[in-house]
Design a protein around this motif. Structure first.
Motif, PDB file in Angstrom:
ATOM      1  N   GLY A  74       0.848  -1.087  -0.089  1.00  0.00           N
ATOM      2  CA  GLY A  74      -0.012  -0.079  -0.133  1.00  0.00           C
ATOM      3  C   GLY A  74       0.755   1.032   0.130  1.00  0.00           C
ATOM      4  O   GLY A  74       0.560   2.250  -0.461  1.00  0.00           O
ATOM      5  N   ARG A  75       1.905   1.102   0.761  1.00  0.00           N
ATOM      6  CA  ARG A  75       2.914   2.465   0.727  1.00  0.00           C
ATOM      7  C   ARG A  75       3.357   2.669  -0.740  1.00  0.00           C
ATOM      8  O   ARG A  75       3.576   3.913  -1.128  1.00  0.00           O
ATOM      9  CB  ARG A  75       4.166   2.034   1.600  1.00  0.00           C
ATOM     10  CG  ARG A  75       5.080   3.303   1.847  1.00  0.00           C
ATOM     11  CD  ARG A  75       5.843   2.908   3.099  1.00  0.00           C
ATOM     12  NE  ARG A  75       5.256   2.586   4.093  1.00  0.00           N
ATOM     13  CZ  ARG A  75       5.819   2.235   5.173  1.00  0.00           C
ATOM     14  NH1 ARG A  75       7.291   2.044   5.331  1.00  0.00           N
ATOM     15  NH2 ARG A  75       5.060   2.150   6.472  1.00  0.00           N
ATOM     16  N   SER A  76       3.756   1.655  -1.218  1.00  0.00           N
ATOM     17  CA  SER A  76       4.311   1.860  -2.550  1.00  0.00           C
ATOM     18  C   SER A  76       3.270   2.268  -3.619  1.00  0.00           C
ATOM     19  O   SER A  76       3.518   3.264  -4.753  1.00  0.00           O
ATOM     20  CB  SER A  76       4.954   0.734  -3.384  1.00  0.00           C
ATOM     21  OG  SER A  76       4.091  -0.289  -3.499  1.00  0.00           O
ATOM     22  N   ALA A  77       1.868   2.068  -3.502  1.00  0.00           N
ATOM     23  CA  ALA A  77       0.923   2.574  -4.338  1.00  0.00           C
ATOM     24  C   ALA A  77       0.609   3.852  -4.017  1.00  0.00           C
ATOM     25  O   ALA A  77       0.535   4.879  -5.109  1.00  0.00           O
ATOM     26  CB  ALA A  77      -0.318   1.423  -4.047  1.00  0.00           C
ATOM     27  N   TRP A  78       0.686   4.145  -2.765  1.00  0.00           N
ATOM     28  CA  TRP A  78       0.522   5.572  -2.354  1.00  0.00           C
ATOM     29  C   TRP A  78       1.645   6.545  -2.935  1.00  0.00           C
ATOM     30  O   TRP A  78       1.570   7.590  -3.353  1.00  0.00           O
ATOM     31  CB  TRP A  78       0.314   5.903  -0.852  1.00  0.00           C
ATOM     32  CG  TRP A  78      -0.880   5.827  -0.379  1.00  0.00           C
ATOM     33  CD1 TRP A  78      -1.431   4.487   0.091  1.00  0.00           C
ATOM     34  CD2 TRP A  78      -1.942   6.733  -0.127  1.00  0.00           C
ATOM     35  NE1 TRP A  78      -2.759   4.719   0.660  1.00  0.00           N
ATOM     36  CE2 TRP A  78      -3.084   6.057   0.424  1.00  0.00           C
ATOM     37  CE3 TRP A  78      -2.052   7.830  -0.240  1.00  0.00           C
ATOM     38  CZ2 TRP A  78      -4.337   6.466   0.753  1.00  0.00           C
ATOM     39  CZ3 TRP A  78      -3.269   8.480   0.026  1.00  0.00           C
ATOM     40  CH2 TRP A  78      -4.343   7.850   0.519  1.00  0.00           C
ATOM     41  N   ALA A  79       2.826   6.065  -2.742  1.00  0.00           N
ATOM     42  CA  ALA A  79       4.015   6.705  -3.223  1.00  0.00           C
ATOM     43  C   ALA A  79       4.030   6.921  -4.747  1.00  0.00           C
ATOM     44  O   ALA A  79       3.955   8.208  -5.355  1.00  0.00           O
ATOM     45  CB  ALA A  79       5.266   6.234  -2.778  1.00  0.00           C
TER      46      ALA A  79
END
Length: 101
Positions: A74-79
């Motif tokens: 999820g963190r990479s999707a947000w970034a």
């Protein structure tokens, strides 16, 4: 049973889905706006461009929301989606304020 499937949702899917829903909408708006400015005829062309922009916005939003689950977390999707939103919004701002002022 060994082959039983549990109905649990993976934790990172909430982050991916929220990034796809929020940033997908912003990306759809920005890319539709960029096409309106840079597409054939420019922003001042009369006709049925408004409905085309609405359809384009929805298609981009659905595509981003569909493909957001391919990110590793999820963190990479947000970034990544946040960075894509910044680039698209900066391009739209440049078109509105500098090129077509």
């Amino acid at each position: 049973m060994a082959g039983e499937i549990h109905g649990e949702i993976r934790r990172d899917w909430w982050g991916k889905a929220s990034a796809g829903a929020i940033f997908g909408f912003g990306l759809g708006l920005s890319l539709a706006g960029l096409y309106a400015y840079l597409g054939p005829g420019g922003i001042d062309e009369s006709g049925s461009r408004y409905s085309l922009m609405r359809y384009l916005e929805a298609i981009v939003w659905i595509a981003v929301f569909s493909f957001c689950f391919l990110f590793r977390s999820g963190r990479s999707a947000w970034a990544w989606l946040g960075a894509a939103n910044l680039v698209a919004s900066a391009g739209l701002f440049a078109c509105r304020c500098y090129f077509f002022a």
